[in-house]
Each structure stands twice: as structure tokens, then as C-alpha cells.
Scaffold this motif. Structure first.
Motif, PDB file in Angstrom:
ATOM      1  N   PRO A 201       0.822  -1.213   0.000  1.00 29.07           N
ATOM      2  CA  PRO A 201       0.000   0.000   0.000  1.00 29.07           C
ATOM      3  C   PRO A 201       0.857   1.265   0.000  1.00 29.07           C
ATOM      4  O   PRO A 201       2.009   1.275   0.432  1.00 29.07           O
ATOM      5  N   VAL A 202       0.253   2.360  -0.475  1.00 25.56           N
ATOM      6  CA  VAL A 202       0.934   3.652  -0.490  1.00 25.56           C
ATOM      7  C   VAL A 202      -0.068   4.721  -0.070  1.00 25.56           C
ATOM      8  O   VAL A 202      -1.234   4.698  -0.485  1.00 25.56           O
ATOM      9  N   GLY A 228       4.550   2.012  -0.718  1.00 26.42           N
ATOM     10  CA  GLY A 228       5.135   2.403   0.553  1.00 26.42           C
ATOM     11  C   GLY A 228       6.269   1.478   0.958  1.00 26.42           C
ATOM     12  O   GLY A 228       6.723   0.625   0.183  1.00 26.42           O
ATOM     13  N   ASP A 229       6.724   1.640   2.180  1.00 30.53           N
ATOM     14  CA  ASP A 229       7.879   0.881   2.654  1.00 30.53           C
ATOM     15  C   ASP A 229       7.530  -0.529   3.120  1.00 30.53           C
ATOM     16  O   ASP A 229       8.421  -1.351   3.305  1.00 30.53           O
ATOM     17  N   GLU A 230       6.250  -0.804   3.340  1.00 32.30           N
ATOM     18  CA  GLU A 230       5.859  -2.102   3.880  1.00 32.30           C
ATOM     19  C   GLU A 230       5.138  -2.959   2.851  1.00 32.30           C
ATOM     20  O   GLU A 230       4.278  -2.471   2.109  1.00 32.30           O
ATOM     21  N   VAL A 231       5.485  -4.241   2.825  1.00 31.21           N
ATOM     22  CA  VAL A 231       4.790  -5.240   2.022  1.00 31.21           C
ATOM     23  C   VAL A 231       4.091  -6.184   2.989  1.00 31.21           C
ATOM     24  O   VAL A 231       4.728  -6.759   3.880  1.00 31.21           O
ATOM     25  N   VAL A 232       2.780  -6.324   2.841  1.00 33.99           N
ATOM     26  CA  VAL A 232       1.990  -7.177   3.727  1.00 33.99           C
ATOM     27  C   VAL A 232       1.086  -8.071   2.888  1.00 33.99           C
ATOM     28  O   VAL A 232       0.893  -7.830   1.692  1.00 33.99           O
ATOM     29  N   THR A 233       0.548  -9.096   3.498  1.00 32.31           N
ATOM     30  CA  THR A 233      -0.491  -9.877   2.826  1.00 32.31           C
ATOM     31  C   THR A 233      -1.827  -9.180   3.070  1.00 32.31           C
ATOM     32  O   THR A 233      -1.954  -8.358   3.999  1.00 32.31           O
ATOM     33  N   TYR A 234      -2.827  -9.524   2.270  1.00 30.18           N
ATOM     34  CA  TYR A 234      -4.122  -8.884   2.469  1.00 30.18           C
ATOM     35  C   TYR A 234      -4.706  -9.209   3.844  1.00 30.18           C
ATOM     36  O   TYR A 234      -5.226  -8.302   4.514  1.00 30.18           O
ATOM     37  N   PRO A 235      -4.621 -10.465   4.330  1.00 26.76           N
ATOM     38  CA  PRO A 235      -5.082 -10.719   5.706  1.00 26.76           C
ATOM     39  C   PRO A 235      -4.331  -9.886   6.738  1.00 26.76           C
ATOM     40  O   PRO A 235      -4.922  -9.424   7.724  1.00 26.76           O
ATOM     41  N   GLU A 236      -3.025  -9.664   6.528  1.00 30.47           N
ATOM     42  CA  GLU A 236      -2.261  -8.828   7.450  1.00 30.47           C
ATOM     43  C   GLU A 236      -2.735  -7.380   7.387  1.00 30.47           C
ATOM     44  O   GLU A 236      -2.750  -6.669   8.413  1.00 30.47           O
ATOM     45  N   TYR A 304      12.802  13.056   1.526  1.00 32.98           N
ATOM     46  CA  TYR A 304      11.403  12.716   1.759  1.00 32.98           C
ATOM     47  C   TYR A 304      11.296  11.275   2.254  1.00 32.98           C
ATOM     48  O   TYR A 304      11.983  10.384   1.762  1.00 32.98           O
ATOM     49  N   THR A 305      10.426  11.035   3.227  1.00 37.76           N
ATOM     50  CA  THR A 305      10.180   9.680   3.714  1.00 37.76           C
ATOM     51  C   THR A 305       8.727   9.306   3.457  1.00 37.76           C
ATOM     52  O   THR A 305       7.822  10.125   3.650  1.00 37.76           O
ATOM     53  N   PHE A 306       8.509   8.068   3.020  1.00 39.88           N
ATOM     54  CA  PHE A 306       7.151   7.605   2.776  1.00 39.88           C
ATOM     55  C   PHE A 306       6.380   7.486   4.090  1.00 39.88           C
ATOM     56  O   PHE A 306       6.951   7.164   5.137  1.00 39.88           O
ATOM     57  N   THR A 307       5.105   7.736   4.023  1.00 36.09           N
ATOM     58  CA  THR A 307       4.238   7.622   5.186  1.00 36.09           C
ATOM     59  C   THR A 307       4.089   6.152   5.573  1.00 36.09           C
ATOM     60  O   THR A 307       3.784   5.311   4.725  1.00 36.09           O
ATOM     61  N   GLY A 308       4.290   5.836   6.838  1.00 40.48           N
ATOM     62  CA  GLY A 308       4.142   4.470   7.300  1.00 40.48           C
ATOM     63  C   GLY A 308       2.702   3.995   7.176  1.00 40.48           C
ATOM     64  O   GLY A 308       1.755   4.798   7.238  1.00 40.48           O
ATOM     65  N   LEU A 309       2.514   2.694   7.022  1.00 34.44           N
ATOM     66  CA  LEU A 309       1.174   2.145   6.829  1.00 34.44           C
ATOM     67  C   LEU A 309       0.271   2.423   8.022  1.00 34.44           C
ATOM     68  O   LEU A 309      -0.881   2.854   7.845  1.00 34.44           O
ATOM     69  N   THR A 310       0.767   2.195   9.223  1.00 33.70           N
ATOM     70  CA  THR A 310      -0.063   2.441  10.405  1.00 33.70           C
ATOM     71  C   THR A 310      -0.445   3.907  10.506  1.00 33.70           C
ATOM     72  O   THR A 310      -1.600   4.251  10.780  1.00 33.70           O
ATOM     73  N   GLU A 311       0.518   4.795  10.265  1.00 34.47           N
ATOM     74  CA  GLU A 311       0.214   6.227  10.304  1.00 34.47           C
ATOM     75  C   GLU A 311      -0.822   6.604   9.258  1.00 34.47           C
ATOM     76  O   GLU A 311      -1.749   7.385   9.527  1.00 34.47           O
TER      77      GLU A 311
END
Length: 340
Positions: A201-202, A228-236, A304-311
Motif C-alpha cells: 500500500p501507499v 510504501g515501505d511495507e509489504v503485507v499480505t491482504y489478511p495482514e 522525503y520519507t514515505f508515510t508508514g502504513l499504520t500512520e
């Protein structure tokens, strides 16, 4: 990871581009989800924005409506398109359609019409916001994005194509589907086994930043994957949203569920447009992950830093006094003008 902004200052601190080049920029899809958030960013950067719209009066619904020049626009009309790009330095193309059975052909024809008009008018560059293109058999939705991309890359005017992963932000179709399914499905959530794919996600904040940056420097003619910086599975991802929203959900895999059944069920539960939801659900049978990260080298603002997924999820859920389309607001936030 960037820090969560204070309530009184919803946007995190970001580096300010140095020596920006002011351009006359035509934004197609200016009243859509991304476009309505992009316009104030372009205005802040010093560009003159020409907002393409079918109905000029509709621009009054947006906080930036009195700061742009309206251009009548109908992507299906040759004369109107040619008039819209006249005297323009750059075109940001945010047109996508899934409303008819022949949307693939219509989108391709629209892109060909725009590319030809830009070439004739002497437009310097086109920026097209597309979607990630996974390996394997593509749905009509993904195939259409790829065809439009190729039309622009093969045309005389240099085109920068930004292939975005799932866009996180209140009002984004993908985010709203995630939110509504998470909140409306009961405690136990079945997840078809074919949806246990990876996704990158981004945040819409980062998408808007990169689209604006694509207007700077020498025109490029290539595509870039953005995520974004994180790769997750859809369930995650479902679990992450549930954690942010304070929901207790138990997920379990379910084998042998046809995609069309899942698409219709998700549309029914979410209350969203069925063709759009079905297309999004079909994309979840692929790994939607960036294949390269050259955009960080070639386009991204240094520092520039990408926005974290949780944020991104937290800010998308937060109540804000200003809409996401306002220059004083948080681009992750909702707006009353967001598509239903």
C-alpha cells in the motif's frame, strides 16, 4: 517513518522543493479523489492549475475552486480535448472508467485522443497515474491501465507513468472497501485462500507528492512503480486496520471460493459499485508489489520519507476540521466531495 502530525497541524513536515519550475498544468479528473487533493499541492508549488471539468459550476464545491482556471472537458470529444490542452505545459491524466461493458476500448480511445491533442498543441509532458501491473493473466481493469500507459509511452509527448499500489486515504476506493468490509463483517471474517497475496500500500499523501514531482526536471518517458515501505499480505492488512480501528476480528482462510462470488458479496456488504469492487477483488489474486524502486532515485524529493502504513491508516480515520482537499487540511482526511 514520518511522525504523526499534531492535531493543529495535520500535515507532517516535508522538505520543500527548491527552485520549482512554474508550469501551466491541466489536471484531468480534477474533481476526483486524487485530483481534488493534488490541485492544492500544485498551487502551493506555484503552478497555474487548469481544472478540467464537465461542469464549471462544480468547482465551487472545492476549497481551491476560485484559485484555478476552469477548462471544459469531455474525454470523448476531439474538439473539446484539443481546446482543453491549448496553451498548456503539462497534462496530468487521472481518467479511468469502469462504468460500461466496453470501458477498455473507451479508455484506450480516450488516451489516444489526449496523446494526439497534446502532440499537436506542443504540450511538454504528460503524467499518468496508473496501477501496478502484476505478472500473469490480467483482469480487464488492469489490462486497460496497461493499454492506456502504452498509448502514452508510444506517443510523441514524453510521459511519466506512475504505477500506484493500493492507495490508502479516506475516500480512496480501495481504502473505503477495506474499511467497510472490516467494520461490517462480523467477528469471524472468512478470507478466500487466493486472496492471501502480498500487497504494497501507499498513502495518498505520497502519491500526490510523486505526481507533483513528476512535473520537475527534464521530461521522462518511462513508467515507475510506487508503493510504501511495507509489504503485507491482504489478511495482514485487514489485521492492521482492525488494530488501528480497535476492532476484534478473527480471520480464517476459505478454499475454492470463486472470484465472482467474492466480488458480489463484497459489493453487497460495502454498498459500493459492483463492477468497481469486482475489479478490485480480482486484483487481489495477484501479488501487487513494486517490481522496481527507481522512482525513489529519479522522482522523489531528496530527504522525503514515505508515510508508514499504520500512520496512513490512523490519519485516514481521524476526524479533521478541514477536508482533505483543503490546503489547510490533511490530504489523508475525508472530504464531502469524495465520490460515493
Amino acid at each position: 517513518m514520518s511522525s504523526v502530525p499534531a492535531q493543529g497541524d495535520p500535515r507532517p513536515d516535508r522538505p520543500v522543493p527548491t527552485e520549482p519550475t512554474a508550469l501551466r498544468v491541466l489536471v484531468t479528473g480534477s474533481t476526483g479523489y486524487v485530483g481534488s487533493r493534488l490541485v492544492p499541492e500544485l498551487l502551493d508549488a506555484g503552478h497555474t492549475v487548469l481544472a478540467a471539468t464537465r461542469h464549471e459550476s462544480s468547482l465551487g464545491d472545492y476549497p481551491w475552486g476560485d484559485r484555478v482556471e476552469a477548462r471544459t472537458f469531455d474525454v470523448g470529444d476531439d474538439d473539446v480535448v484539443r481546446a482543453a490542452v491549448r496553451g498548456v505545459d503539462a497534462v496530468i491524466y487521472l481518467v479511468h472508467s469502469m462504468e460500461s461493458d466496453d470501458f477498455v476500448a473507451k479508455d484506450r480511445a480516450a488516451a489516444e485522443r489526449m496523446a494526439a491533442a497534446c502532440a499537436d498543441a506542443g504540450v511538454e509532458r504528460i503524467v499518468y497515474l496508473s496501477g501496478l501491473v502484476p505478472d500473469g493473466d490480467l483482469s480487464d481493469h488492469l489490462r486497460s491501465r496497461l493499454e492506456v500507459e502504452q498509448v502514452f509511452l508510444d506517443a510523441p509527448v514524453p510521459a511519466t507513468v506512475l504505477r500506484a499500489a493500493m492507495v490508502v486515504g479516506s475516500g480512496s476506493t480501495s481504502y473505503e472497501l477495506l474499511r467497510r468490509l472490516s467494520e461490517r463483517v462480523p467477528l469471524v471474517t472468512p478470507v478466500p485462500s487466493w486472496m492471501c497475496r502480498k500487497i504494497q500500500p501507499v498513502a495518498v499523501e505520497d502519491v500526490v507528492h510523486l505526481v507533483g514531482r513528476a512535473l520537475l526536471g527534464d521530461p521522462r518517458n518511462r513508467h515507475y512503480d510506487i508503493g510504501g515501505d511495507e509489504v503485507v499480505t491482504y489478511p495482514e492488512l485487514l489485521a492492521r486496520y482492525a488494530e488501528v480501528a480497535g476492532l476484534r476480528r478473527v480471520r480464517f482462510p476459505v478454499p475454492f471460493v470463486p472470484r465472482w462470488v467474492v466480488g458480489r458479496a463484497c459489493a453487497l456488504i460495502s454498498g459500493m459499485d459492483r463492477p468497481t469492487v469486482t475489479s478490485l477483488v480480482e486484483s487481489l489474486s495477484h501479488d501487487m508489489v513494486c517490481g522496481e524502486d527507481a522512482v525513489r532515485r529519479d522522482v522523489l524529493e531528496p530527504g522525503y520519507t514515505f508515510t508508514g502504513l499504520t500512520e496512513a491508516l490512523e490519519r485516514s480515520r481521524a476526524d479533521r476540521a478541514q477536508p482533505g482537499t483543503s490546503q489547510a487540511g490533511d490530504v489523508q482526511a475525508a472530504a464531502g466531495t469524495d465520490p460515493d
